[in-house]
Design a protein around this motif. Sequence first.
Motif, PDB file in Angstrom:
ATOM      1  N   ASP A 118       0.800  -1.225   0.000  1.00 25.91           N
ATOM      2  CA  ASP A 118       0.000   0.000   0.000  1.00 25.91           C
ATOM      3  C   ASP A 118       0.835   1.278   0.000  1.00 25.91           C
ATOM      4  O   ASP A 118       0.295   2.377  -0.067  1.00 25.91           O
ATOM      5  N   HIS A 119       2.164   1.148   0.082  1.00 25.15           N
ATOM      6  CA  HIS A 119       3.032   2.318  -0.070  1.00 25.15           C
ATOM      7  C   HIS A 119       3.747   2.325  -1.418  1.00 25.15           C
ATOM      8  O   HIS A 119       4.497   3.260  -1.714  1.00 25.15           O
ATOM      9  N   SER A 120       3.542   1.309  -2.226  1.00 20.03           N
ATOM     10  CA  SER A 120       4.323   1.163  -3.450  1.00 20.03           C
ATOM     11  C   SER A 120       3.952   2.185  -4.525  1.00 20.03           C
ATOM     12  O   SER A 120       4.753   2.470  -5.416  1.00 20.03           O
ATOM     13  N   GLY A 121       2.733   2.713  -4.473  1.00 20.63           N
ATOM     14  CA  GLY A 121       2.266   3.598  -5.529  1.00 20.63           C
ATOM     15  C   GLY A 121       1.835   2.844  -6.768  1.00 20.63           C
ATOM     16  O   GLY A 121       1.435   3.442  -7.768  1.00 20.63           O
ATOM     17  N   ILE A 122       1.902   1.512  -6.696  1.00 24.13           N
ATOM     18  CA  ILE A 122       1.549   0.641  -7.819  1.00 24.13           C
ATOM     19  C   ILE A 122       0.164   0.068  -7.559  1.00 24.13           C
ATOM     20  O   ILE A 122      -0.155  -0.318  -6.425  1.00 24.13           O
ATOM     21  N   ARG A 123      -0.664  -0.004  -8.579  1.00 19.01           N
ATOM     22  CA  ARG A 123      -2.014  -0.529  -8.409  1.00 19.01           C
ATOM     23  C   ARG A 123      -1.980  -2.045  -8.234  1.00 19.01           C
ATOM     24  O   ARG A 123      -1.709  -2.800  -9.170  1.00 19.01           O
ATOM     25  N   PHE A 124      -2.256  -2.472  -7.009  1.00 17.42           N
ATOM     26  CA  PHE A 124      -2.393  -3.891  -6.698  1.00 17.42           C
ATOM     27  C   PHE A 124      -3.831  -4.133  -6.228  1.00 17.42           C
ATOM     28  O   PHE A 124      -4.302  -3.447  -5.323  1.00 17.42           O
ATOM     29  N   ASP A 125      -4.496  -5.085  -6.835  1.00 21.29           N
ATOM     30  CA  ASP A 125      -5.851  -5.420  -6.409  1.00 21.29           C
ATOM     31  C   ASP A 125      -5.809  -6.225  -5.117  1.00 21.29           C
ATOM     32  O   ASP A 125      -4.800  -6.862  -4.787  1.00 21.29           O
ATOM     33  N   SER A 126      -6.902  -6.212  -4.370  1.00 20.32           N
ATOM     34  CA  SER A 126      -6.979  -7.007  -3.144  1.00 20.32           C
ATOM     35  C   SER A 126      -7.094  -8.486  -3.504  1.00 20.32           C
ATOM     36  O   SER A 126      -7.783  -8.858  -4.457  1.00 20.32           O
ATOM     37  N   ILE A 127      -6.404  -9.329  -2.745  1.00 18.00           N
ATOM     38  CA  ILE A 127      -6.448 -10.769  -3.001  1.00 18.00           C
ATOM     39  C   ILE A 127      -7.162 -11.524  -1.880  1.00 18.00           C
ATOM     40  O   ILE A 127      -7.365 -12.723  -1.973  1.00 18.00           O
ATOM     41  N   TRP A 128      -7.533 -10.798  -0.812  1.00 18.20           N
ATOM     42  CA  TRP A 128      -8.280 -11.391   0.290  1.00 18.20           C
ATOM     43  C   TRP A 128      -9.533 -10.561   0.539  1.00 18.20           C
ATOM     44  O   TRP A 128      -9.531  -9.351   0.289  1.00 18.20           O
ATOM     45  N   PRO A 129     -10.606 -11.164   1.048  1.00 20.16           N
ATOM     46  CA  PRO A 129     -11.867 -10.425   1.246  1.00 20.16           C
ATOM     47  C   PRO A 129     -11.735  -9.203   2.137  1.00 20.16           C
ATOM     48  O   PRO A 129     -12.437  -8.202   1.943  1.00 20.16           O
ATOM     49  N   TRP A 130     -10.859  -9.261   3.135  1.00 16.55           N
ATOM     50  CA  TRP A 130     -10.731  -8.157   4.084  1.00 16.55           C
ATOM     51  C   TRP A 130      -9.731  -7.093   3.618  1.00 16.55           C
ATOM     52  O   TRP A 130      -9.640  -6.025   4.192  1.00 16.55           O
ATOM     53  N   GLN A 131      -8.973  -7.387   2.595  1.00 18.29           N
ATOM     54  CA  GLN A 131      -7.887  -6.512   2.178  1.00 18.29           C
ATOM     55  C   GLN A 131      -8.374  -5.490   1.161  1.00 18.29           C
ATOM     56  O   GLN A 131      -9.118  -5.814   0.238  1.00 18.29           O
ATOM     57  N   GLU A 132      -7.940  -4.258   1.324  1.00 19.85           N
ATOM     58  CA  GLU A 132      -8.268  -3.204   0.373  1.00 19.85           C
ATOM     59  C   GLU A 132      -7.204  -3.131  -0.728  1.00 19.85           C
ATOM     60  O   GLU A 132      -6.054  -3.494  -0.496  1.00 19.85           O
ATOM     61  N   PRO A 133      -7.560  -2.680  -1.924  1.00 20.32           N
ATOM     62  CA  PRO A 133      -6.542  -2.481  -2.960  1.00 20.32           C
ATOM     63  C   PRO A 133      -5.546  -1.408  -2.525  1.00 20.32           C
ATOM     64  O   PRO A 133      -5.832  -0.593  -1.638  1.00 20.32           O
ATOM     65  N   SER A 134      -4.391  -1.392  -3.135  1.00 15.35           N
ATOM     66  CA  SER A 134      -3.324  -0.490  -2.704  1.00 15.35           C
ATOM     67  C   SER A 134      -3.712   0.984  -2.825  1.00 15.35           C
ATOM     68  O   SER A 134      -3.156   1.833  -2.114  1.00 15.35           O
TER      69      SER A 134
END
Length: 319
Positions: free
Chosen positions: A250-266
Motif C-alpha cells: 500500500d506504499h508502493s504507488g503501484i495498483r495492486f488489487d486485493s487478493i483477500w476479502p478483508w484486504q483493500e486495494p493499494s
Amino acid sequence: MVAVFLLAATVRGEWLLLVVLLGKSRLQLWYAQLCEVIEEPSGHQSLTNRSGEGGFSLDRYKLQNVHLVIGFSLLTSFIMFYTVSWGLQWIYYIKRRDKPEEWKCQPDRFLTPDNERHEIFMGSCNMALGAVVSGILATYIINGGHTTLYYGLADRGYLYLVLSIPGLFLYDEASAYYYHRMYHSPLLYRWIHKAHHRYGCPTAFSAVAMHPLEMLHYQAYLAAPAFTVPLHAGAFVGVLLYIYYYGMIDHSGIRFDSIWPWQEPSVFHDNHHRYFHCNFGANTKLFDWLHDTCRRKDRIYGEHIFGGRGKRKESSKQN
C-alpha cells in the motif's frame, strides 16, 4: 509479489527476529558454536561478554555478543532492502515510466528528485534503526530471555491457536488505526507525522521513511505480543509477515488489487497520502468504516482539514 514479500520481511528491520522465532533451537546451537570461535586464545571470552566499567555486563541482560547479531541483521536488511526495492523501481518507475496509466495509483504525479533522494535516505536510516532494535531483541531471545511465544501446536490447544490468529490480526489493525489517527492530530502531525506525508505519491521506499520516533513506536506495538501474550511462534510470524507485506504494497504507488476479502486495494492507502486525513487503516477499512473516516467523494480533504471526515462541499461553498 514474491519480491515485495521478501522486501517486507526486511524493510522494518525484523528479518533476524523472524529467523530467531522460526528456528530458535537451531539458532541457539549455531550461536553457541559461534561464541566458542570468538573466544580469546587466553581462554577469556571476548570483550562483549566481560563486565565493563562499573560492573556492567551484557551477560546480565542476556545480550552477550550482541554486536554479531546486530551486524548480521544490518547486513541482511541492507542487501534485501536495496536489491528488491531498486528492482521494483527499475521495473515500474524507470522501465514503465512512460505508461503510468497502466500501473500507477496516481499516474499524473511523481515524486520530485529531491523527495526521491529524501525517502531513500530516511528509509535507509529507519531500516538501520529497526535492524539494530531487532538485533537486540533477537540476541535477548537467543540467550534465553523471556518470551511468551511457544512452539508446540497443541501446547495451548488447537482452538486457542486458531482463534489467536484473527485476534492478533485485529490487535495489530486496531493499534495501527488508532495510533495512526493519533499521529494525525494537529500537534503530532506537525512535529512528527508530517515527515511521512512529505511523499504525496509514495513509493516502496516511503514505507519506513518517517520520523524515527514514529518508527520505534510502530515497531514496539508490533513486537509487544511476543513478550506479553502466549502465541504460537508460527502464528505470530505469519501475521507479522502479512502486515509487513501489505505495508509495502500500500506504499508502493503501484495498483495492486486485493487478493483477500478483508484486504483493500493499494489505492486505499495511496489516497491517504493524496488526501491526508482519511483512510487511516493499515490492512482493512474496518475501523475507518466504524468511525466514518473513509474518503468520500462528496467531501473535501486537505492537509489542514483534520478529523478524518473531511469537509462537506456544500458548507465549503457557503464559507
